[in-house]
Design an enzyme around this catalytic site. Structure first.
Site, PDB file in Angstrom:
ATOM      1  N   ASP A  68     -89.649  84.404  29.510  1.00 28.77           N
ATOM      2  CA  ASP A  68     -88.521  83.495  29.675  1.00 28.77           C
ATOM      3  C   ASP A  68     -89.002  82.277  30.464  1.00 28.77           C
ATOM      4  OD1 ASP A  68     -85.499  82.978  29.659  1.00 28.77           O
ATOM      5  OD2 ASP A  68     -85.975  82.853  31.793  1.00 28.77           O
ATOM      6  N   ILE A  69     -88.707  81.093  29.954  1.00 29.26           N
ATOM      7  CA  ILE A  69     -89.089  79.867  30.651  1.00 29.26           C
ATOM      8  C   ILE A  69     -87.984  79.494  31.629  1.00 29.26           C
ATOM      9  CG2 ILE A  69     -89.660  77.419  30.386  1.00 29.26           C
ATOM     10  CD1 ILE A  69     -91.820  79.358  29.391  1.00 29.26           C
ATOM     11  N   HIS A 150     -93.555  62.799  23.857  1.00 30.78           N
ATOM     12  CA  HIS A 150     -93.840  61.496  24.458  1.00 30.78           C
ATOM     13  C   HIS A 150     -93.276  61.453  25.865  1.00 30.78           C
ATOM     14  CE1 HIS A 150     -90.009  59.100  24.363  1.00 30.78           C
ATOM     15  NE2 HIS A 150     -89.709  59.830  23.299  1.00 30.78           N
ATOM     16  N   ASP A 162     -84.623  61.462  26.943  1.00 27.15           N
ATOM     17  CA  ASP A 162     -85.561  60.835  26.007  1.00 27.15           C
ATOM     18  C   ASP A 162     -86.697  60.159  26.766  1.00 27.15           C
ATOM     19  OD1 ASP A 162     -86.753  59.727  23.790  1.00 27.15           O
ATOM     20  OD2 ASP A 162     -85.284  58.117  23.565  1.00 27.15           O
ATOM     21  N   GLU A 196     -94.645  55.654  22.835  1.00 26.93           N
ATOM     22  CA  GLU A 196     -93.886  56.124  21.676  1.00 26.93           C
ATOM     23  C   GLU A 196     -92.722  55.187  21.392  1.00 26.93           C
ATOM     24  OE1 GLU A 196     -90.662  58.436  19.581  1.00 26.93           O
ATOM     25  OE2 GLU A 196     -90.645  57.354  21.487  1.00 26.93           O
ATOM     26  N   GLU A 197     -92.106  54.695  22.459  1.00 28.99           N
ATOM     27  CA  GLU A 197     -90.928  53.856  22.284  1.00 28.99           C
ATOM     28  C   GLU A 197     -91.247  52.499  21.667  1.00 28.99           C
ATOM     29  OE1 GLU A 197     -88.137  55.020  22.420  1.00 28.99           O
ATOM     30  OE2 GLU A 197     -87.929  56.548  23.963  1.00 28.99           O
ATOM     31  N   ASP A 225     -89.028  66.105  21.124  1.00 33.38           N
ATOM     32  CA  ASP A 225     -88.516  64.803  21.533  1.00 33.38           C
ATOM     33  C   ASP A 225     -86.999  64.905  21.638  1.00 33.38           C
ATOM     34  OD1 ASP A 225     -87.958  62.153  21.978  1.00 33.38           O
ATOM     35  OD2 ASP A 225     -89.080  61.394  20.260  1.00 33.38           O
ATOM     36  N   ASP A 327     -82.421  74.995  28.162  1.00 28.49           N
ATOM     37  CA  ASP A 327     -82.923  76.354  28.374  1.00 28.49           C
ATOM     38  C   ASP A 327     -83.296  77.011  27.050  1.00 28.49           C
ATOM     39  OD1 ASP A 327     -83.602  78.614  29.849  1.00 28.49           O
ATOM     40  OD2 ASP A 327     -81.564  79.407  29.843  1.00 28.49           O
TER      41      ASP A 327
END
Length: 344
Positions: A68-69, A150, A162, A196-197, A225, A327
């Site tokens: 589990d992260i 990114h 983002d 990336e943007e 992303d 999660d």
């Protein structure tokens, strides 16, 4: 996610494991590729093994379950990225000090965890950009499974959904690999992309500077992303049906419906890999598109509202995250790494 669309191409299957018929469970455990030095590394790359000689990893049914992260840990990374932005003009954009500070934060975590890291520099819009590449020692030197996100924001804000969300989720997954002492059959590589943007420039530079023989050793690239949108959907890339199944089956087992991801087609870093024939997959929780009534009934949230009303805005802060989505997606990422890495 970049506002600049790139033409979408569909790659043909490149490995026997991608061509195999059968269940998603059997397919998910069969990846091939090679550990290679990043373009900035000094070690000489090994020669690729013939395709027919490459090993096929074990099926998912016999693979170790992913841990589990910790949502707390993932959000801790987001808090750090928010603090970095706040100390550096409110953003972490390409060419700004907040971006380089973000790279340094993640690199320090990975170095302490035993990864081999390298920073690749490139130039875009008159400024120096940086990609961070991290390799986990071990794994078959003919096989690579790669995950990336990114790290840059737009100049308008701190970019916590983002794409702090994807960056933090793969960072915590990479740290879990270290804590668990994972000994994967395949080699694992993680990457954080710059610019990336501005049009997926960092990942494009990475792919373009890899010799074709090195590209051929990357058998799967997974892209993350925006995985914590405040009004989330659960979207899975459908560019490769075997990689798609790894995620769809995991969500289905959790009772979560998914849809095919289309909003980000050609607009994130997977496109750099896909255009040279590398199989890609990934997850997404939505950006500026509007959630429909049917989607709200299925996933909750608010119909008629964007998945992320703060997309590319100053309000994309730590308050702009849905904990449940973050999660779930973090755990799904770990599942994919453990499944495709096929530990023995």
């Amino acid at each position: 996610m970049s506002s600049h669309p790139t033409r979408r191409t569909v790659s043909s299957p490149r490995r026997a494991w991608l061509r195999r018929a059968g269940t998603a469970t059997a397919a998910a455990g069969a990846i091939a590729g090679l550990v290679v030095a990043s373009p900035t590394a000094t070690a000489s790359p090994s020669a690729p093994a013939p395709t027919e000689a490459r090993t096929v990893s074990q099926s998912t049914s016999s693979a170790l379950a992913a841990p589990d992260i910790s949502l707390t840990n993932v959000k801790g990374h987001l808090n750090q990225l928010q603090s970095i932005a706040s100390r550096n003009g409110g953003n972490r954009a390409h060419g700004r000090p907040g971006y380089r500070a973000s790279i340094d934060y993640i690199k320090a975590k990975l170095d302490a965890a035993g990864y081999t890291t390298s920073i690749q520099q490139f130039t875009a819009s008159g400024a120096t950009g940086y990609n961070l590449i991290a390799d986990w020692p071990g794994g078959d030197p003919q096989n690579v499974v790669m995950a990336g996100a990114h790290l840059d924001s737009v100049s308008a804000g701190p970019g916590i959904n983002d794409n702090g969300s994807g960056s933090a989720a793969i960072l915590e997954t990479a740290l879990a690999v270290s804590r668990e002492g994972l000994k994967p059959t395949q080699h694992l590589r993680f990457a954080w992309w710059g610019a990336e943007e501005l049009g997926i420039l960092g990942s494009r530079h990475y792919v373009n500077t890899l010799p074709s023989t090195e590209r051929s050793k990357i058998d799967a690239y997974l892209n993350f992303d925006m995985v914590g949108s405040p009004n989330p959907g659960y979207f899975v890339y459908d560019d490769d049906r075997r990689l798609e199944a790894v995620f769809k089956d995991w969500f289905a087992a959790k009772g979560v419906s998914t849809e095919i991801e289309t909003e980000g087609d050609g607009r994130s870093d997977h496109a750099s890999f896909q255009r040279v024939g590398i199989p890609v997959g990934g997850l997404f929780t939505g950006a500026g598109r509007t959630k429909t009534a049917a989607q709200a009934q299925k996933w909750g949230g608010t119909a008629g509202q964007a998945f992320d009303r703060c997309y590319h805005r100053s309000c994309d802060t730590t308050a702009n995250i849905n904990d449940t989505a973050l999660d779930r997606n973090s755990d799904a990422i770990a599942h994919a790494i453990w499944t495709l890495g096929a530990p023995s």
